[in-house]
Scaffold this motif. Structure first.
Motif, PDB file in Angstrom:
ATOM      1  N   ASP A 290       0.700  -1.226   0.272  1.00  0.00           N
ATOM      2  CA  ASP A 290      -0.550  -0.021  -0.067  1.00  0.00           C
ATOM      3  C   ASP A 290       0.700   1.235   0.197  1.00  0.00           C
ATOM      4  O   ASP A 290       0.265   2.436  -0.549  1.00  0.00           O
ATOM      5  CB  ASP A 290      -1.159  -0.199   1.327  1.00  0.00           C
ATOM      6  N   VAL A 291       1.702   1.338   1.181  1.00  0.00           N
ATOM      7  CA  VAL A 291       3.331   2.377   0.410  1.00  0.00           C
ATOM      8  C   VAL A 291       3.412   2.839  -0.589  1.00  0.00           C
ATOM      9  O   VAL A 291       2.630   3.908  -1.597  1.00  0.00           O
ATOM     10  CB  VAL A 291       3.964   2.604   1.926  1.00  0.00           C
ATOM     11  N   SER A 292       3.928   2.184  -1.234  1.00  0.00           N
ATOM     12  CA  SER A 292       4.252   1.704  -2.317  1.00  0.00           C
ATOM     13  C   SER A 292       3.420   2.299  -3.247  1.00  0.00           C
ATOM     14  O   SER A 292       3.781   3.045  -4.442  1.00  0.00           O
ATOM     15  CB  SER A 292       5.573   0.867  -2.869  1.00  0.00           C
ATOM     16  N   THR A 293       2.201   1.650  -2.897  1.00  0.00           N
ATOM     17  CA  THR A 293       1.196   2.130  -4.498  1.00  0.00           C
ATOM     18  C   THR A 293       1.539   3.867  -4.384  1.00  0.00           C
ATOM     19  O   THR A 293       0.633   4.371  -5.080  1.00  0.00           O
ATOM     20  CB  THR A 293      -0.260   1.402  -3.840  1.00  0.00           C
ATOM     21  N   MET A 294       0.726   4.274  -3.052  1.00  0.00           N
ATOM     22  CA  MET A 294       0.894   5.576  -2.953  1.00  0.00           C
ATOM     23  C   MET A 294       2.019   6.445  -2.949  1.00  0.00           C
ATOM     24  O   MET A 294       1.612   7.234  -4.050  1.00  0.00           O
ATOM     25  CB  MET A 294       0.193   5.141  -1.398  1.00  0.00           C
ATOM     26  N   SER A 295       3.059   5.536  -2.525  1.00  0.00           N
ATOM     27  CA  SER A 295       4.018   7.136  -3.289  1.00  0.00           C
ATOM     28  C   SER A 295       4.431   6.862  -4.793  1.00  0.00           C
ATOM     29  O   SER A 295       4.744   7.968  -5.151  1.00  0.00           O
ATOM     30  CB  SER A 295       5.976   5.897  -2.995  1.00  0.00           C
ATOM     31  N   LEU A 297       1.571   7.177  -6.728  1.00  0.00           N
ATOM     32  CA  LEU A 297       0.962   7.953  -7.648  1.00  0.00           C
ATOM     33  C   LEU A 297       0.682   9.067  -6.789  1.00  0.00           C
ATOM     34  O   LEU A 297       0.434  10.083  -8.039  1.00  0.00           O
ATOM     35  CB  LEU A 297      -0.878   7.116  -6.819  1.00  0.00           C
ATOM     36  N   VAL A 298       1.285   9.340  -5.610  1.00  0.00           N
ATOM     37  CA  VAL A 298       2.100  10.580  -5.557  1.00  0.00           C
ATOM     38  C   VAL A 298       2.873  10.692  -5.974  1.00  0.00           C
ATOM     39  O   VAL A 298       2.996  12.448  -6.861  1.00  0.00           O
ATOM     40  CB  VAL A 298       2.393  10.531  -4.019  1.00  0.00           C
ATOM     41  N   GLY A 299       3.939  10.780  -6.323  1.00  0.00           N
ATOM     42  CA  GLY A 299       4.786  11.216  -7.697  1.00  0.00           C
ATOM     43  C   GLY A 299       4.864  10.935  -8.909  1.00  0.00           C
ATOM     44  O   GLY A 299       4.966  11.870  -9.387  1.00  0.00           O
ATOM     45  N   GLU A 300       3.764  10.616  -9.634  1.00  0.00           N
ATOM     46  CA  GLU A 300       3.378  10.715 -10.869  1.00  0.00           C
ATOM     47  C   GLU A 300       2.364  12.307 -10.538  1.00  0.00           C
ATOM     48  O   GLU A 300       2.506  12.777 -11.912  1.00  0.00           O
ATOM     49  CB  GLU A 300       2.338   9.047 -11.313  1.00  0.00           C
ATOM     50  N   LEU A 301       1.720  11.967 -10.468  1.00  0.00           N
ATOM     51  CA  LEU A 301       0.391  12.918 -10.097  1.00  0.00           C
ATOM     52  C   LEU A 301       0.625  14.374  -9.306  1.00  0.00           C
ATOM     53  O   LEU A 301      -0.959  15.024  -9.762  1.00  0.00           O
ATOM     54  CB  LEU A 301      -1.240  11.979  -9.435  1.00  0.00           C
ATOM     55  N   VAL A 302       1.593  14.411  -8.645  1.00  0.00           N
ATOM     56  CA  VAL A 302       1.503  15.486  -7.224  1.00  0.00           C
ATOM     57  C   VAL A 302       3.189  16.128  -7.857  1.00  0.00           C
ATOM     58  O   VAL A 302       3.375  15.657  -6.816  1.00  0.00           O
ATOM     59  CB  VAL A 302       0.853  15.072  -6.023  1.00  0.00           C
ATOM     60  N   ASP A 303       3.083  17.201  -7.395  1.00  0.00           N
ATOM     61  CA  ASP A 303       4.131  17.579  -8.260  1.00  0.00           C
ATOM     62  C   ASP A 303       5.246  18.336  -6.904  1.00  0.00           C
ATOM     63  O   ASP A 303       3.960  19.665  -6.282  1.00  0.00           O
ATOM     64  CB  ASP A 303       4.106  18.348  -9.246  1.00  0.00           C
ATOM     65  N   LEU A 305       5.437  16.736  -3.833  1.00  0.00           N
ATOM     66  CA  LEU A 305       5.133  16.065  -2.681  1.00  0.00           C
ATOM     67  C   LEU A 305       7.300  15.065  -2.296  1.00  0.00           C
ATOM     68  O   LEU A 305       6.939  14.617  -3.512  1.00  0.00           O
ATOM     69  CB  LEU A 305       4.101  15.515  -2.430  1.00  0.00           C
ATOM     70  N   VAL A 306       6.996  15.404  -0.910  1.00  0.00           N
ATOM     71  CA  VAL A 306       8.313  14.082  -1.175  1.00  0.00           C
ATOM     72  C   VAL A 306       7.608  12.798  -1.188  1.00  0.00           C
ATOM     73  O   VAL A 306       6.456  12.368  -0.603  1.00  0.00           O
ATOM     74  CB  VAL A 306       9.053  14.511  -0.215  1.00  0.00           C
ATOM     75  N   PRO A 307       7.880  12.254  -2.060  1.00  0.00           N
ATOM     76  CA  PRO A 307       6.626  10.157  -2.237  1.00  0.00           C
ATOM     77  C   PRO A 307       6.675   9.867  -1.215  1.00  0.00           C
ATOM     78  O   PRO A 307       5.350   8.378  -1.600  1.00  0.00           O
ATOM     79  CB  PRO A 307       7.036  10.472  -3.992  1.00  0.00           C
ATOM     80  N   ASP A 308       6.994   9.513  -0.143  1.00  0.00           N
ATOM     81  CA  ASP A 308       7.469   8.711   0.472  1.00  0.00           C
ATOM     82  C   ASP A 308       6.202   9.147   2.088  1.00  0.00           C
ATOM     83  O   ASP A 308       6.970   9.973   2.079  1.00  0.00           O
ATOM     84  CB  ASP A 308       8.757   8.730   1.263  1.00  0.00           C
ATOM     85  N   PRO A 309       5.290   8.360   2.215  1.00  0.00           N
ATOM     86  CA  PRO A 309       4.780   9.305   3.340  1.00  0.00           C
ATOM     87  C   PRO A 309       5.575   9.366   5.071  1.00  0.00           C
ATOM     88  O   PRO A 309       6.088   8.530   4.757  1.00  0.00           O
ATOM     89  CB  PRO A 309       3.643   8.064   3.247  1.00  0.00           C
ATOM     90  N   ILE A 310       5.253  10.700   5.491  1.00  0.00           N
ATOM     91  CA  ILE A 310       6.111  11.075   7.164  1.00  0.00           C
ATOM     92  C   ILE A 310       5.192  10.201   7.475  1.00  0.00           C
ATOM     93  O   ILE A 310       5.343   9.903   8.895  1.00  0.00           O
ATOM     94  CB  ILE A 310       6.591  12.243   6.931  1.00  0.00           C
TER      95      ILE A 310
END
Ligand code: FAD
Length: 380
Positions: A290-295, A297-303, A305-310
């Motif tokens: 789940d963490v890697s799926t979110m990373s 998606l965030v890496g691709e779609l939101v400029d 943000l650091v794409p690893d969740p804090i």
């Protein structure tokens, strides 16, 4: 023989909908008693994670139009009565392929409900909202009335305002059983029993424990994961620059809200909300997949943000079999009502829905939200 009542109405579960119901009943002068197994605003149910999205353009259908229209005035009323700032209408973007049902459905329902929206192509979206990365064919739909609600303060504001109007809220009091009798409803807890004229089960993910067994097959608690990502330049994600959003790609939906702590941005969705047998035993940690799926998606779609969740966390909500809430009397003329099964979407209109239910309790009428009627689930 007349039964002596402890209150007119019993509200079982003072979470999102229960707190709003307590407030709406109390301001009408109805003697109501609320039972909450934890403290209002706690993080074990559907409240938690600072924000809930508020949208007027609603792909789920124009039949929610009236509730959504009255919700913003109800939020403003609660703000005025409590002094708390709750609803921030910073606008909202729905992003996706215009050929996809999601954008098509959203535009159709906004038009049917008379909600003004603006469609922006990829280049316009990039100019005005540069943090979003759109794929080649994608557009965004801007709903200026959308925004977010501060969820924990909202529940606390409703409870405290209800108490100021004379309501009683029993904290750390778990209801073990609720039974309907001729002339009253009995609510049983470890500390004793209460008799009320009518009772409403608003126990969220735990509602199935209190409802008659026949409803259980139609209602399922689910765990709903949330994650937060550090902003490289937090000011770019402030509410005036970064509206709430839902971005639908490849049949996956991510959604998010502007920063409220000046550090992180909540982005969630993207992973499955799994069914759970026992909402008291949910896994709050997110697994690696789940963490890697979110990373990704965030890496691709939101400029930006650091794409690893804090930060990650997990909450629960009760989902109905058809994804539509379950609100009404448990049978014609029953003194027992349910308001639950909000299926991951019920926060935004909770004060409006509570207001409708309060009117029915005062008037002894059926709840007029036909599409939410509990019996529909038994009929199919
Ligand atoms: C992570 C997450 C994100 C979401 N995002 C959005 C969003 O952006 N916008 C939106 O509109 N909606 C959203 N939703 C959905 C929305 O938050 C829920 O649909 C809504 O809050 C459900 O309210 P409820 O009153 O049914 O449940 P809850 O708020 O969970 O309240 C139920 C209460 O009942 C109490 N209780 C249970 N059993 C008992 C008992 N036996 N005795 C006494 N008390 C009891 C619980 O302790 C709890 O306080 C989201 C939900 C989740 C989980």
């Amino acid at each position: 023989m007349t039964t002596t009542l402890d209150a007119e109405v019993g509200v079982i579960g003072v979470g999102t909908v229960g707190s709003m119901l307590m407030w709406r009943l109390a301001r009408r002068g109805v003697a109501a008693i609320g039972f909450e197994r934890y403290a209002p605003g706690h993080d074990r149910g559907a409240v938690g994670g600072e924000t809930r999205l508020f949208r007027m353009a609603y792909a789920e259908g124009a039949r929610y139009g009236e509730l959504l229209r009255s919700a913003s005035s109800r939020w403003r009323e609660l703000e005025a009565e409590s002094g708390a700032a709750l609803l921030v209408q910073c606008g909202g973007l729905a992003i996706g392929d215009p050929g996809h049902d999601y954008i098509g459905g959203l535009l159709a329902s906004a038009s049917a409900a008379g909600v003004p929206v603006e469609v922006l192509d990829r280049a316009e979206t990039h100019d005005r909202f540069p943090r979003h990365v759109l794929r080649a064919r994608e557009v965004s739909v801007l709903d200026r009335q959308a925004g977010f609600i501060r969820c924990e303060p909202a529940v606390l504001a409703a409870v405290e305002t209800a108490e100021r109007h004379g309501a009683t809220v029993l904290r750390h009091t778990e209801v073990d059983a609720v039974t309907e009798h001729a002339g009253h409803v009995e609510i049983r807890t470890g500390e004793g029993s209460w008799r009320v004229r009518e009772a409403v089960v608003c126990a969220g993910s735990w509602s199935t424990r209190l409802l008659p067994a026949r409803w259980r097959a139609h209602l399922q608690p689910r765990r709903v994961p949330l994650s937060w990502f550090a902003a490289r330049r937090p000011s770019e994600f402030a509410p005036d620059r970064f509206p709430i959003f839902i971005h639908r790609v490849d049949d996956v939906e991510i959604y998010g809200a502007p920063t409220v702590d000046g550090v992180s941005v909540k982005v969630a969705g993207g992973v499955v909300s799994n069914a759970v047998d026992d909402p008291d035993r949910i896994e709050r940690r997110h697994d690696r997949a789940d963490v890697s799926t979110m990373s990704r998606l965030v890496g691709e779609l939101v400029d930006g943000l650091v794409p690893d969740p804090i930060r990650t966390d997990t909450f629960t909500d009760l989902y109905s079999r058809d994804g539509t809430p379950v609100v009404g009397r448990l049978g014609a003329g029953s003194r027992l009502l349910v308001a639950s099964g909000f299926s991951g979407r019920g926060f935004k209109y909770s004060p409006a829905l509570a207001s409708v239910v309060a009117d029915c309790l005062v008037g002894g009428t059926e709840v007029p939200l036909d599409f939410m009627r509990p019996e529909r689930l038994l009929a199919t």
